[in-house]
Design a protein around this motif. Structure first.
Motif, mmCIF file in Angstrom:
data_model
loop_
_atom_site.group_PDB
_atom_site.id
_atom_site.type_symbol
_atom_site.label_atom_id
_atom_site.label_comp_id
_atom_site.label_asym_id
_atom_site.label_seq_id
_atom_site.Cartn_x
_atom_site.Cartn_y
_atom_site.Cartn_z
ATOM 1 N N LYS A 315 4.269 -28.279 65.370
ATOM 2 C CA LYS A 315 5.357 -28.005 66.400
ATOM 3 C C LYS A 315 4.774 -27.426 67.477
ATOM 4 C CE LYS A 315 9.173 -27.066 62.988
ATOM 5 N NZ LYS A 315 10.149 -26.283 62.572
ATOM 6 N N ALA A 316 3.769 -26.405 67.550
ATOM 7 C CA ALA A 316 3.423 -25.675 68.735
ATOM 8 C C ALA A 316 2.564 -26.808 69.648
ATOM 9 C CB ALA A 316 2.320 -24.811 68.351
ATOM 10 N N ILE A 317 1.922 -27.771 68.987
ATOM 11 C CA ILE A 317 1.210 -28.888 69.768
ATOM 12 C C ILE A 317 2.240 -29.673 70.320
ATOM 13 C CG2 ILE A 317 -0.011 -31.073 69.697
ATOM 14 C CD1 ILE A 317 -1.671 -29.387 67.284
ATOM 15 N N TYR A 318 3.160 -30.054 69.776
ATOM 16 C CA TYR A 318 4.479 -30.966 70.321
ATOM 17 C C TYR A 318 4.841 -30.365 71.462
ATOM 18 C CZ TYR A 318 8.671 -32.971 70.846
ATOM 19 O OH TYR A 318 10.330 -33.658 71.272
ATOM 20 N N PHE A 319 5.281 -29.009 71.217
ATOM 21 C CA PHE A 319 6.051 -28.283 72.351
ATOM 22 C C PHE A 319 4.864 -27.924 73.415
ATOM 23 C CE2 PHE A 319 8.659 -26.729 68.896
ATOM 24 C CZ PHE A 319 9.661 -27.265 69.208
ATOM 25 N N PHE A 320 3.719 -27.750 73.285
ATOM 26 C CA PHE A 320 2.770 -27.743 74.297
ATOM 27 C C PHE A 320 2.668 -28.979 75.159
ATOM 28 C CE2 PHE A 320 -1.435 -28.605 76.100
ATOM 29 C CZ PHE A 320 -1.667 -27.282 76.853
ATOM 30 N N VAL A 321 2.628 -30.274 74.689
ATOM 31 C CA VAL A 321 2.718 -31.406 75.581
ATOM 32 C C VAL A 321 3.701 -31.555 76.286
ATOM 33 C CG1 VAL A 321 2.350 -33.927 75.486
ATOM 34 C CG2 VAL A 321 0.782 -32.537 73.838
ATOM 35 N N GLN A 322 5.175 -31.441 75.628
ATOM 36 C CA GLN A 322 6.319 -31.465 75.961
ATOM 37 C C GLN A 322 6.307 -30.734 77.289
ATOM 38 O OE1 GLN A 322 9.518 -29.708 73.897
ATOM 39 N NE2 GLN A 322 10.609 -31.621 73.907
ATOM 40 N N GLU A 323 5.946 -29.317 77.268
ATOM 41 C CA GLU A 323 6.277 -28.603 78.391
ATOM 42 C C GLU A 323 5.264 -28.729 79.772
ATOM 43 O OE1 GLU A 323 7.840 -25.397 80.497
ATOM 44 O OE2 GLU A 323 8.418 -26.405 78.398
ATOM 45 N N ASN A 324 4.078 -29.442 79.232
ATOM 46 C CA ASN A 324 2.834 -29.435 80.501
ATOM 47 C C ASN A 324 2.721 -30.678 81.097
ATOM 48 O OD1 ASN A 324 1.435 -26.464 80.368
ATOM 49 N ND2 ASN A 324 1.990 -26.813 78.349
ATOM 50 N N TYR A 325 3.499 -31.602 80.430
ATOM 51 C CA TYR A 325 3.244 -32.937 80.961
ATOM 52 C C TYR A 325 4.472 -33.818 81.169
ATOM 53 C CZ TYR A 325 -1.684 -32.118 79.486
ATOM 54 O OH TYR A 325 -2.762 -31.519 79.213
ATOM 55 N N THR A 326 4.671 -34.210 82.460
ATOM 56 C CA THR A 326 6.156 -34.887 82.736
ATOM 57 C C THR A 326 5.941 -36.426 82.650
ATOM 58 O OG1 THR A 326 6.195 -33.034 84.346
ATOM 59 C CG2 THR A 326 7.668 -34.779 84.696
ATOM 60 N N TRP A 327 7.055 -36.767 82.002
ATOM 61 C CA TRP A 327 7.156 -38.470 82.031
ATOM 62 C C TRP A 327 7.547 -38.879 83.535
ATOM 63 C CZ3 TRP A 327 12.165 -41.170 80.389
ATOM 64 C CH2 TRP A 327 11.651 -42.530 80.402
ATOM 65 N N ASP A 328 7.033 -40.056 83.827
ATOM 66 C CA ASP A 328 7.443 -40.558 85.162
ATOM 67 C C ASP A 328 8.438 -41.332 85.190
ATOM 68 O OD1 ASP A 328 5.957 -42.841 83.831
ATOM 69 O OD2 ASP A 328 4.364 -42.805 85.272
ATOM 70 N N GLY A 329 8.929 -41.707 84.059
ATOM 71 C CA GLY A 329 10.181 -42.686 83.944
ATOM 72 C C GLY A 329 9.862 -43.993 83.293
ATOM 73 N N LYS A 330 8.630 -44.338 83.363
ATOM 74 C CA LYS A 330 7.968 -45.849 83.011
ATOM 75 C C LYS A 330 7.920 -45.981 81.748
ATOM 76 C CE LYS A 330 5.914 -46.028 87.622
ATOM 77 N NZ LYS A 330 4.666 -46.254 88.416
ATOM 78 N N TYR A 331 8.294 -47.212 81.171
ATOM 79 C CA TYR A 331 8.191 -47.741 79.938
ATOM 80 C C TYR A 331 6.869 -48.623 79.787
ATOM 81 C CZ TYR A 331 13.122 -46.197 79.285
ATOM 82 O OH TYR A 331 14.209 -45.471 79.212
ATOM 83 N N SER A 332 6.239 -48.501 78.733
ATOM 84 C CA SER A 332 5.461 -49.712 78.381
ATOM 85 C C SER A 332 4.569 -49.241 77.209
ATOM 86 C CB SER A 332 4.281 -49.813 79.635
ATOM 87 O OG SER A 332 3.247 -50.738 79.413
ATOM 88 N N ILE A 333 3.765 -49.955 76.352
ATOM 89 C CA ILE A 333 2.924 -49.702 75.267
ATOM 90 C C ILE A 333 1.486 -49.718 75.896
ATOM 91 C CG2 ILE A 333 4.382 -50.449 73.820
ATOM 92 C CD1 ILE A 333 2.825 -52.719 73.040
ATOM 93 N N TYR A 334 1.421 -50.234 77.004
ATOM 94 C CA TYR A 334 -0.046 -50.448 77.678
ATOM 95 C C TYR A 334 -0.397 -49.518 78.986
ATOM 96 C CZ TYR A 334 -0.157 -54.739 75.189
ATOM 97 O OH TYR A 334 -0.026 -55.754 74.161
ATOM 98 N N ASN A 335 -1.516 -49.112 79.050
ATOM 99 C CA ASN A 335 -1.973 -48.405 80.207
ATOM 100 C C ASN A 335 -3.227 -48.998 80.720
ATOM 101 O OD1 ASN A 335 0.020 -46.258 79.867
ATOM 102 N ND2 ASN A 335 -0.889 -45.971 77.752
ATOM 103 N N ASP A 336 -3.569 -48.425 81.775
ATOM 104 C CA ASP A 336 -4.997 -48.744 82.381
ATOM 105 C C ASP A 336 -6.043 -47.833 81.491
ATOM 106 O OD1 ASP A 336 -5.717 -46.166 83.877
ATOM 107 O OD2 ASP A 336 -3.703 -46.910 84.809
ATOM 108 N N GLU A 337 -7.243 -47.982 81.712
ATOM 109 C CA GLU A 337 -8.254 -47.498 80.821
ATOM 110 C C GLU A 337 -8.266 -45.838 80.869
ATOM 111 O OE1 GLU A 337 -12.723 -48.180 79.116
ATOM 112 O OE2 GLU A 337 -12.145 -49.401 81.107
ATOM 113 N N LEU A 338 -7.959 -45.632 82.118
ATOM 114 C CA LEU A 338 -7.945 -44.027 82.432
ATOM 115 C C LEU A 338 -6.619 -43.371 82.493
ATOM 116 C CD1 LEU A 338 -10.605 -44.389 85.467
ATOM 117 C CD2 LEU A 338 -11.188 -43.925 83.029
ATOM 118 N N SER A 339 -5.796 -44.180 81.915
ATOM 119 C CA SER A 339 -4.425 -43.319 81.953
ATOM 120 C C SER A 339 -4.120 -42.056 81.295
ATOM 121 C CB SER A 339 -3.444 -44.407 81.186
ATOM 122 O OG SER A 339 -3.777 -44.450 79.800
#
Length: 655
Positions: A315-339
């Motif tokens: 739970k602590a790891i989940y809440f850490f990521v949730q609090e510190n990183y913001t979703w940009d609203g984009k959907y995809s299962i793919y990313n560039d290599e450095l995403s």
């Protein structure tokens, strides 16, 4: 008199039939098509397609896919004028694109008797538009449109993309009298052909045509010639509580399995899930990032690193990521290599990058975790019969802690641990396991969604009701409240106050202050001004309503009702009458159930020690119901609305 009435009704019926004597099996416009004034099978229709036909084949000269389209469409009223604007989407990629030729369109109006005036579309009124990186649009609007006009148009599309054989939509937003699709598929190309939407074909014929395709060096191929047709196709009308309409529209789709050239070489396009799993494992933006080692100590504070309780740590790891990183609203299962690196640097990224980081931190902390790829509700169902990776547009995480399974998504600020966004509640998804192989899993919320009201009121000296309301919700009901409350607390309280007529709110208090709490628990005091007529008070106790109107209004619904989750609602209400009032009249009790006991509505009230005790319970035990349940859902919601709007207690003043 009876005979006269019967004859009159017969004449009226014959007149109406004459007014709708359409010609649905011909592209040619008849006077009856234009003279028709209504469509009795759907009185709400603003327009209808009388006739449409498609014909797709591979050209013997350039081996490109050609599709010829014809359509005859009736404008019934001014609200149907939009149907006179035609939009043709043309697929493209970096190297090539579809093209459209031979656009011919006309508007037909009756000018006198059976004489038809035809107004032809000018070429200067045909417009091209670059829509996005995948599509160009060709648009035109028919001229001289009036109520009752019939429009016709035809065109030819040429396509170099044989992997994408032209599908056909039998159903659309307006009703159709007749829709026909003809195909010629050379034996070189093998397709999965799917009829979607559950409607029956009136025509489904196929035959083999010998040597229909030839090459300059003498190669020949046979073709499968098919004809598909439907008639009397109702308009698809969207309503609340549904997934993508793409799941239910009656249509034919083609998925390329293999291509065999004239030298005998075969390219297989449909793969097994084992093949796809292997490709995803090696894919730089999916498998290689998921399998990448990460040092959790570089990201997480020591309090999380040193946590020994596995569930608390997850739970602590989940809440850490949730609090510190913001979703940009984009959907995809793919990313560039450095995403993921870019996510860490910018603190913002798409859904895949955020949840891959969550996956990797959980994995590095010794928690059993796997990625899930899925299709969101608006995107439609992913194909189960064969792997179609383009069907998937979202990536989440499954974690197993103490033999309990949790679905996790760290993109939203107010989600609690084990809860995924409503957009992800689309029935099923694909669990990726790069060791044992992927598998289909059901996506069901682990928590019950409920709302409970508990209200106890007394009369003051001004004959107003005063007291405290306790409201507690969980699951998605709690999530919706948190999304409204935390961004602007004052606005939330104002909105609540404005939603309760004749009621003043004071001393609002939120018990559960944590924005990721499982529950949303609030209390507030109210003062309600009662309605008095003579010596009697007429009281409707439902100040706050679960729903103020029935969301189901169609006569018939041919697709499922999908709420996404099971729900419970309870309204408990107590009014202390003391020695000041006597109960004269109360509403009738109700007990109504859905078939198979899959939902229930209970409303009871009684007088105990001169206090009115009222309970309303409403529950839906299934997240989704098949179309045959629609009349029962419509009935139970009708009753729910009626109880909340029309339940009146009549009280007599004893003074």
């Amino acid at each position: 008199m009876t005979k006269f009435t019967t004859a009159l009704i017969l004449l009226l019926n014959l007149y109406c039939f004459a007014q709708e004597n359409y010609y649905p099996y011909s592209f040619n416009v008849k006077p009856e098509d234009v003279k028709a004034e209504a469509f009795s099978k759907d009185s709400t229709a603003n327009a209808l397609i009388i006739y449409e036909r498609g014909n797709s084949y591979v050209d013997n000269e350039d081996f490109e896919l050609k599709t010829e389209i014809e359509c005859k469409l009736k404008i019934l009223n001014r609200e149907g004028f939009d149907e006179a604007t035609i939009v043709i989407p043309l697929y493209k990629n970096k190297d090539n694109s579809q093209k459209v030729f031979n656009i011919v369109a006309s508007t037909h109006n009756i000018i006198s008797g059976d004489k038809i005036e035809e107004t032809t579309l000018s070429k200067k009124d045909i417009h091209n538009e670059e829509y996005n990186e995948n599509y160009n649009l060709v648009k035109f609007t028919l001229p001289n449109i009036k109520e009752g006009s019939v429009i016709t148009y035809s065109y030819k599309i040429t396509s170099p993309f044989m992997f994408n054989y032209k599908g056909w939509n039998f159903q659309g937003d307006i009703p159709k009298l007749y829709s026909e699709y003809n195909t010629s598929v050379p034996a070189n190309w093998q397709y999965h052909i799917k009829l979607i939407g559950g409607k029956k074909l009136m025509t489904n014929e196929s035959k083999i045509a010998k040597h229909c395709l030839t090459t300059f060096n003498g190669g020949v191929a046979d073709c499968t010639i098919s004809k598909y047709a439907m008639k009397d196709i109702p308009a698809f009308i969207e309503e609340d509580y549904m997934t993508s309409k793409h799941n239910y529209l009656a249509r034919i789709e083609y998925e390329l399995k293999s291509f065999k050239n004239f030298t005998g070489a075969v390219n297989h396009y449909t793969k097994s899930w084992d093949d796809v799993d292997d490709e995803l494992k090696k894919e730089k933006s999916v498998g290689r990032q998921i399998l990448k080692s990460i040092d959790a100590k570089e990201f997480l504070p020591e309090t999380i690193i040193n946590e020994t309780d596995i569930l608390k740590k997850a739970k602590a790891i989940y809440f850490f990521v949730q609090e510190n990183y913001t979703w940009d609203g984009k959907y995809s299962i793919y990313n560039d290599e450095l995403s993921v690196k870019e996510l860490i640097k910018n603190k913002s990224g798409n859904v895949s990058s955020i949840n891959i980081l969550l996956h990797n931190l959980l994995d590095a902390s010794g928690i059993e975790v796997k990625p899930i790829i899925m299709s969101t509700r608006e995107n439609g169902f992913a194909t189960k019969e064969i792997p179609v990776i383009s069907d998937f547009n979202y990536l989440t995480v499954q974690a197993i802690v103490d033999n309990n399974t949790y679905f996790l998504d760290a993109t939203e600020r107010y989600l609690t641990f084990g809860e995924i966004p409503f957009r992800c509640l689309n029935g099923y998804a694909r669990l990726l396991d790069f060791k044992s192989g992927s598998s289909w899993i059901d996506i069901n919320p682990i928590r019950t969604t409920y709302t409970m009201y508990n209200t106890e009121l007394n009369f003051d000296d001004e004959k107003n009701l005063i007291g405290e309301v306790k409201r507690k919700s969980s699951g998605y009901h709690a999530l919706y409240s948190k999304e409204r409350y935390f961004p602007n607390k004052n606005s939330y309280v104002d909105e609540l106050s404005n939603s309760l007529p004749n009621t003043e709110i004071s001393d609002y208090n939120l018990i559960s202050e944590d924005k990721t709490s499982d529950n949303f628990y609030e209390t507030y005091n109210i003062q309600y001004k009662t309605e008095q007529i003579g010596d009697n008070i007429y009281l409707n106790p439902f100040f706050d309503k679960f729903t103020s109107e029935n969301p189901f209004k169609l006569q018939e619904r041919t697709y499922p009702v999908d709420f996404g989750y099971r729900t419970n609602y309870m309204y408990s209400f107590k009014i202390n009458l003391g020695d000041k009032y006597t109960l004269l009249e109360k509403p009738q009790d109700t007990n109504l159930s859905l078939p198979s006991n899959s939902g229930q509505l209970i409303f009871t009230s009684e007088l105990v020690d001169n206090s009115i005790n009222l309970i309303l319970k409403f529950n839906l035990k299934s997240p989704a119901y098949p179309p045959e349940f629609y009349p029962y859902l419509k009935e139970i919601f009708n009753k729910l609305v009626d109880i909340q709007q029309n339940s009146i207690f009549v009280l007599k003043s004893n003074s």
